[in-house]
Design a protein around this motif. Structure first.
Motif, PDB file in Angstrom:
ATOM      1  N   ALA A   1      -7.299   7.797  -3.546  1.00  0.00           N
ATOM      2  CA  ALA A   1      -6.340   6.996  -2.895  1.00  0.00           C
ATOM      3  C   ALA A   1      -6.997   5.709  -2.628  1.00  0.00           C
ATOM      4  CB  ALA A   1      -5.777   7.458  -1.568  1.00  0.00           C
ATOM      5  N   LEU A   2      -8.361   5.930  -1.968  1.00  0.00           N
ATOM      6  CA  LEU A   2      -9.214   4.631  -1.440  1.00  0.00           C
ATOM      7  C   LEU A   2      -9.227   3.658  -2.636  1.00  0.00           C
ATOM      8  CD1 LEU A   2     -10.772   2.998   0.431  1.00  0.00           C
ATOM      9  CD2 LEU A   2     -12.742   4.558  -0.167  1.00  0.00           C
ATOM     10  N   ALA A   3      -9.380   4.370  -3.926  1.00  0.00           N
ATOM     11  CA  ALA A   3      -9.768   3.276  -4.937  1.00  0.00           C
ATOM     12  C   ALA A   3      -8.567   2.541  -5.327  1.00  0.00           C
ATOM     13  CB  ALA A   3     -10.272   4.149  -6.170  1.00  0.00           C
ATOM     14  N   ASP A   4      -7.351   3.031  -5.135  1.00  0.00           N
ATOM     15  CA  ASP A   4      -6.081   2.328  -5.479  1.00  0.00           C
ATOM     16  C   ASP A   4      -5.822   1.462  -4.443  1.00  0.00           C
ATOM     17  OD1 ASP A   4      -5.539   4.025  -7.692  1.00  0.00           O
ATOM     18  OD2 ASP A   4      -4.161   5.335  -6.699  1.00  0.00           O
ATOM     19  N   VAL A   5      -6.169   1.733  -3.300  1.00  0.00           N
ATOM     20  CA  VAL A   5      -5.779   0.586  -2.240  1.00  0.00           C
ATOM     21  C   VAL A   5      -6.714  -0.358  -2.465  1.00  0.00           C
ATOM     22  CG1 VAL A   5      -6.052   0.332   0.413  1.00  0.00           C
ATOM     23  CG2 VAL A   5      -4.990   2.385  -0.621  1.00  0.00           C
ATOM     24  N   LEU A   6      -7.879  -0.401  -2.677  1.00  0.00           N
ATOM     25  CA  LEU A   6      -9.083  -1.482  -2.816  1.00  0.00           C
ATOM     26  C   LEU A   6      -8.709  -2.405  -3.994  1.00  0.00           C
ATOM     27  CD1 LEU A   6     -12.391   0.316  -2.215  1.00  0.00           C
ATOM     28  CD2 LEU A   6     -11.056  -0.988  -0.632  1.00  0.00           C
ATOM     29  N   ALA A   7      -8.205  -1.688  -5.123  1.00  0.00           N
ATOM     30  CA  ALA A   7      -7.688  -2.643  -6.371  1.00  0.00           C
ATOM     31  C   ALA A   7      -6.297  -3.416  -5.824  1.00  0.00           C
ATOM     32  CB  ALA A   7      -7.467  -1.530  -7.559  1.00  0.00           C
ATOM     33  N   GLU A   8      -5.494  -2.587  -5.294  1.00  0.00           N
ATOM     34  CA  GLU A   8      -4.388  -3.390  -4.797  1.00  0.00           C
ATOM     35  C   GLU A   8      -4.729  -4.550  -3.874  1.00  0.00           C
ATOM     36  OE1 GLU A   8      -0.934  -3.037  -5.804  1.00  0.00           O
ATOM     37  OE2 GLU A   8      -0.401  -4.841  -4.248  1.00  0.00           O
ATOM     38  N   LEU A   9      -5.381  -4.411  -2.811  1.00  0.00           N
ATOM     39  CA  LEU A   9      -5.746  -5.683  -1.991  1.00  0.00           C
ATOM     40  C   LEU A   9      -6.727  -6.420  -2.329  1.00  0.00           C
ATOM     41  CD1 LEU A   9      -5.176  -3.397   1.398  1.00  0.00           C
ATOM     42  CD2 LEU A   9      -3.576  -4.901   0.416  1.00  0.00           C
ATOM     43  N   GLY A  10      -7.327  -6.228  -3.324  1.00  0.00           N
ATOM     44  CA  GLY A  10      -8.387  -7.010  -3.836  1.00  0.00           C
ATOM     45  C   GLY A  10      -9.311  -7.954  -2.784  1.00  0.00           C
ATOM     46  N   ALA A  11      -9.426  -9.115  -3.020  1.00  0.00           N
ATOM     47  CA  ALA A  11     -10.095  -9.938  -2.041  1.00  0.00           C
ATOM     48  C   ALA A  11      -9.849 -10.130  -0.699  1.00  0.00           C
ATOM     49  CB  ALA A  11     -10.296 -11.604  -2.559  1.00  0.00           C
ATOM     50  N   ASP A  12      -8.743  -9.589  -0.385  1.00  0.00           N
ATOM     51  CA  ASP A  12      -8.379  -9.398   1.076  1.00  0.00           C
ATOM     52  C   ASP A  12      -9.102  -8.112   1.766  1.00  0.00           C
ATOM     53  OD1 ASP A  12      -6.651 -11.567   0.656  1.00  0.00           O
ATOM     54  OD2 ASP A  12      -4.844 -10.661   0.511  1.00  0.00           O
ATOM     55  N   VAL A  13      -9.685  -7.456   0.956  1.00  0.00           N
ATOM     56  CA  VAL A  13     -10.320  -6.308   1.786  1.00  0.00           C
ATOM     57  C   VAL A  13     -11.779  -6.878   2.076  1.00  0.00           C
ATOM     58  CG1 VAL A  13     -11.580  -3.917   1.130  1.00  0.00           C
ATOM     59  CG2 VAL A  13      -9.124  -4.474   0.543  1.00  0.00           C
ATOM     60  N   VAL A  14     -12.211  -6.813   3.215  1.00  0.00           N
ATOM     61  CA  VAL A  14     -13.334  -7.215   3.888  1.00  0.00           C
ATOM     62  C   VAL A  14     -14.339  -6.261   3.570  1.00  0.00           C
ATOM     63  CG1 VAL A  14     -14.559  -7.599   6.012  1.00  0.00           C
ATOM     64  CG2 VAL A  14     -12.349  -8.784   5.768  1.00  0.00           C
ATOM     65  N   GLY A  15     -14.032  -5.040   3.873  1.00  0.00           N
ATOM     66  CA  GLY A  15     -15.249  -3.977   3.677  1.00  0.00           C
ATOM     67  C   GLY A  15     -14.462  -2.480   3.985  1.00  0.00           C
ATOM     68  N   VAL A  16     -15.215  -1.464   4.119  1.00  0.00           N
ATOM     69  CA  VAL A  16     -14.497  -0.142   4.282  1.00  0.00           C
ATOM     70  C   VAL A  16     -15.413   0.485   5.301  1.00  0.00           C
ATOM     71  CG1 VAL A  16     -14.168   2.070   3.191  1.00  0.00           C
ATOM     72  CG2 VAL A  16     -13.827   0.045   2.018  1.00  0.00           C
ATOM     73  N   ASP A  17     -14.805   1.271   6.373  1.00  0.00           N
ATOM     74  CA  ASP A  17     -15.439   1.657   7.406  1.00  0.00           C
ATOM     75  C   ASP A  17     -16.534   0.650   8.177  1.00  0.00           C
ATOM     76  OD1 ASP A  17     -14.245   4.233   7.095  1.00  0.00           O
ATOM     77  OD2 ASP A  17     -15.865   5.090   5.836  1.00  0.00           O
ATOM     78  N   GLN A  18     -17.812   1.187   8.096  1.00  0.00           N
ATOM     79  CA  GLN A  18     -18.506   0.319   9.234  1.00  0.00           C
ATOM     80  C   GLN A  18     -18.945  -0.982   8.682  1.00  0.00           C
ATOM     81  OE1 GLN A  18     -19.707   2.738   7.480  1.00  0.00           O
ATOM     82  NE2 GLN A  18     -21.334   2.445   6.375  1.00  0.00           N
ATOM     83  N   ASP A  19     -18.621  -1.512   7.466  1.00  0.00           N
ATOM     84  CA  ASP A  19     -18.514  -2.747   6.833  1.00  0.00           C
ATOM     85  C   ASP A  19     -17.395  -3.764   7.321  1.00  0.00           C
ATOM     86  OD1 ASP A  19     -20.889  -2.118   5.481  1.00  0.00           O
ATOM     87  OD2 ASP A  19     -20.020  -1.782   3.827  1.00  0.00           O
ATOM     88  N   ASP A  20     -17.475  -4.063   8.440  1.00  0.00           N
ATOM     89  CA  ASP A  20     -16.303  -5.122   9.034  1.00  0.00           C
ATOM     90  C   ASP A  20     -16.805  -6.540   8.576  1.00  0.00           C
ATOM     91  OD1 ASP A  20     -18.722  -5.216  10.657  1.00  0.00           O
ATOM     92  OD2 ASP A  20     -17.678  -4.867  12.484  1.00  0.00           O
TER      93      ASP A  20
ATOM     94  N   VAL B   1       0.929  -1.176   0.114  1.00  0.00           N
ATOM     95  CA  VAL B   1      -0.050  -0.091   0.041  1.00  0.00           C
ATOM     96  C   VAL B   1       0.751   1.284   0.111  1.00  0.00           C
ATOM     97  CG1 VAL B   1      -1.504   1.355   1.310  1.00  0.00           C
ATOM     98  CG2 VAL B   1      -2.184  -1.303   0.916  1.00  0.00           C
ATOM     99  N   GLU B   2       1.925   1.291   0.733  1.00  0.00           N
ATOM    100  CA  GLU B   2       2.727   2.375   0.878  1.00  0.00           C
ATOM    101  C   GLU B   2       3.064   3.261  -0.373  1.00  0.00           C
ATOM    102  OE1 GLU B   2       5.620   1.447   3.700  1.00  0.00           O
ATOM    103  OE2 GLU B   2       4.550   2.240   5.332  1.00  0.00           O
ATOM    104  N   PRO B   3       3.513   2.354  -1.333  1.00  0.00           N
ATOM    105  CA  PRO B   3       4.015   3.125  -2.459  1.00  0.00           C
ATOM    106  C   PRO B   3       2.745   3.838  -3.361  1.00  0.00           C
ATOM    107  CG  PRO B   3       4.942   0.730  -2.462  1.00  0.00           C
ATOM    108  CD  PRO B   3       3.908   0.905  -1.356  1.00  0.00           C
ATOM    109  N   LEU B   4       1.614   3.240  -3.233  1.00  0.00           N
ATOM    110  CA  LEU B   4       0.591   3.778  -4.120  1.00  0.00           C
ATOM    111  C   LEU B   4      -0.001   5.136  -3.415  1.00  0.00           C
ATOM    112  CD1 LEU B   4      -1.982   0.754  -3.460  1.00  0.00           C
ATOM    113  CD2 LEU B   4      -0.755   1.468  -5.441  1.00  0.00           C
ATOM    114  N   LEU B   5       0.693   5.612  -2.133  1.00  0.00           N
ATOM    115  CA  LEU B   5       0.409   6.898  -1.457  1.00  0.00           C
ATOM    116  C   LEU B   5       1.217   7.952  -2.037  1.00  0.00           C
ATOM    117  CD1 LEU B   5      -2.298   7.626   0.394  1.00  0.00           C
ATOM    118  CD2 LEU B   5      -1.615   5.130  -0.120  1.00  0.00           C
ATOM    119  N   ASP B   6       2.342   7.543  -2.582  1.00  0.00           N
ATOM    120  CA  ASP B   6       3.105   8.648  -3.464  1.00  0.00           C
ATOM    121  C   ASP B   6       2.265   9.503  -4.414  1.00  0.00           C
ATOM    122  OD1 ASP B   6       5.249   7.788  -1.943  1.00  0.00           O
ATOM    123  OD2 ASP B   6       6.154   6.578  -3.663  1.00  0.00           O
TER     124      ASP B   6
END
Ligand code: ATP
Ligand code: MG
Length: 430
Positions: free
Chosen positions: A257-276, A215-220
């Motif tokens: 930035a969120l869109a880039d992070v979601l694309a990078e982490l793919g199926a390992d993302v469970v959800g965002v904010d209240q979507d635990d 994730v870190e490199p994406l934030l540049d």
């Protein structure tokens, strides 16, 4: 990497929590944490947390100490009706104003008590007093809130400085309920106009350093967003913080930035904010019109309870068996006693049998089974942390997983539950 660096000239604040229980170790100061998060969202720098006993001289002393150092003091607690609720008296002492009866507040308190069939007593009436000149807010429970300005002699440069003190009830839900109506307008008045917002991405299935490395490199490419990581018991949180004119603006600035992070982490993302994890599983099951049941050994019903805590769970959670002791694995789950002994109570075969039993005994589409050695002692020849989870599905198949889970008993139970729920999530999502 953590909170944005406070800007020079930003409003400086302190949280002062009042209550002897806090200093006796009986109560954790969750108000200070909550208030700090709300202030940070408004770009206010919290520079002190202080807790004091229900002793008026100590309360006065704390107010004086903080007033020398900050522009805003948020006080929580000590507004109750009893003689150990001393915030009103302390505010009167530091401002030099007399306490006066506010008849409008007396009436508000009387109405609230009447609604629950109680009369206004002399004790309750104490809560209707405020220092002369104070701003008051009607109660959401029974205590009105107060705000006063203290004048502090300027040290360097001479000019006197004004410090706002906002006093709220200590009961957490009351304090929360008063925030938007009583506190936020005052923050805006004091010049805290921007909004800082943190978007939380819940990640399961990767370690913290692995997540950080991707994730870190994406934030540049997104210098306006601040990145931080938080390792929880059962998940890694990627936190993206952005600022804007208001909440919607701050959110919009974080989106690329969120869109880039979601694309990078793919199926390992469970959800965002209240979507635990739990909320996402309930949502996915609801979308498919399917239901789940559990047969739990090591987690003793915790998986079903986690799902049951999500609003709307009744549409998707059918029920569960707590098949803890060997005998209950036979009597409740119907597992053959000889099979159990042969395979072992903590084993792939027993876990699969539990998952299948959860499904067939309830008629659910999905069945979850779990077994583990949660500790502190090993079971048979298996070390603490040995864990199995299984998912029986609508196609009649059953998937079983095994892993060593590190941590104490509570951690093993939490992580095992998350592993099982995450398996279901991945099957439902993909
Ligand atoms: P109120 O004006 O609402 O009566 P108070 O200080 O008189 O405020 P207390 O009777 O001290 O209220 O506290 C009521 C309850 O609120 C406590 O039992 C505790 O559960 C909760 N509480 C108080 N202060 C805090 C705090 N700083 N953090 C978390 N919980 C708190
Ligand atoms: Mg108190």
């Amino acid at each position: 990497v953590s909170a944005p660096v406070p800007q020079v000239g930003a409003l400086r604040a302190a949280v002062l929590s009042v209550g002897s229980e806090l200093l006796l170790g009986d109560l954790t100061d969750t108000n200070a944490t909550w208030v700090s998060a709300r202030l940070r969202e408004r770009g206010v720098s919290v520079v002190h947390h202080l807790a004091v006993r229900d002793v008026v001289v100590e309360l006065v002393d704390a107010l004086r100490f903080l007033a020398e150092r900050v522009d805003l003091i948020v006080v929580g607690g000590g507004l109750g009706p009893t003689s150990d609720d001393l915030t009103r008296d302390a505010l009167a002492a530091v401002t030099g104003a007399e306490l006066e009866l506010r008849e409008d507040m007396e009436e508000e308190i009387r109405l609230r008590l009447a609604a629950v069939g109680r009369p206004l007593t002399r004790t309750n009436r104490r809560q209707a007093f405020a220092p002369v000149g104070a701003r008051v807010h009607p109660p959401v429970g029974t205590a009105p809130s107060l705000a006063v300005d203290l004048t502090v002699d300027g040290t360097v440069g001479g000019g006197a400085r004004s410090v706002r003190v906002i006093a709220l009830p200590g009961v957490p839900w009351e304090l929360h309920a008063l925030w938007d109506t009583f506190v936020v307008p005052q923050l805006i008045e004091l010049g805290a106009t921007g909004v800082t917002r943190t978007t939380v991405v819940h990640v399961i299935g990767r370690g913290e350093s692995d997540v950080a490395a991707s994730v870190e490199p994406l934030l540049d490419a997104h210098p306006e967003v601040t990145l931080s990581f938080l390792a929880k018991k059962h998940e890694i949180q990627v936190r993206l913080t952005g600022s804007g004119r208001d909440d919607a603006d701050a959110r919009a600035r974080t989106l690329p930035a969120l869109a880039d992070v979601l694309a990078e982490l793919g199926a390992d993302v469970v959800g965002v904010d209240q979507d635990d994890l739990e909320t996402t599983v309930v949502r996915l099951l609801t979308g498919r019109g399917q239901r789940v049941a559990t047969a739990e050994s090591a987690t003793a019903g915790a998986i079903a309870a986690r799902l049951g805590a999500v609003p709307g769970a009744s549409a998707v959670l059918l029920g569960g068996l707590v098949a803890y002791d060997v005998s209950a694995k036979v009597s409740l789950a119907g597992i053959d006693a000889d099979d159990l002994v042969r395979a072992g109570t903590v084993s792939a075969a027993t876990t699969e049998a539990l998952a299948r039993a959860a499904r067939t005994r309830t008629g659910a589409d999905w069945g979850i089974g779990v077994t583990a050695v949660a500790g502190p002692s090993p079971v048979d020849d298996l070390p603490v942390g040995t864990a199995f989870w299984a998912l029986a599905g609508p196609d009649g198949g059953c998937e079983v997983h095994e892993r060593m889970i590190t941590g104490d008993r509570a951690t093993v139970v939490t992580r095992l539950g998350s592993a099982a729920l995450d398996l279901l999530r991945r099957r439902l999502a993909g």
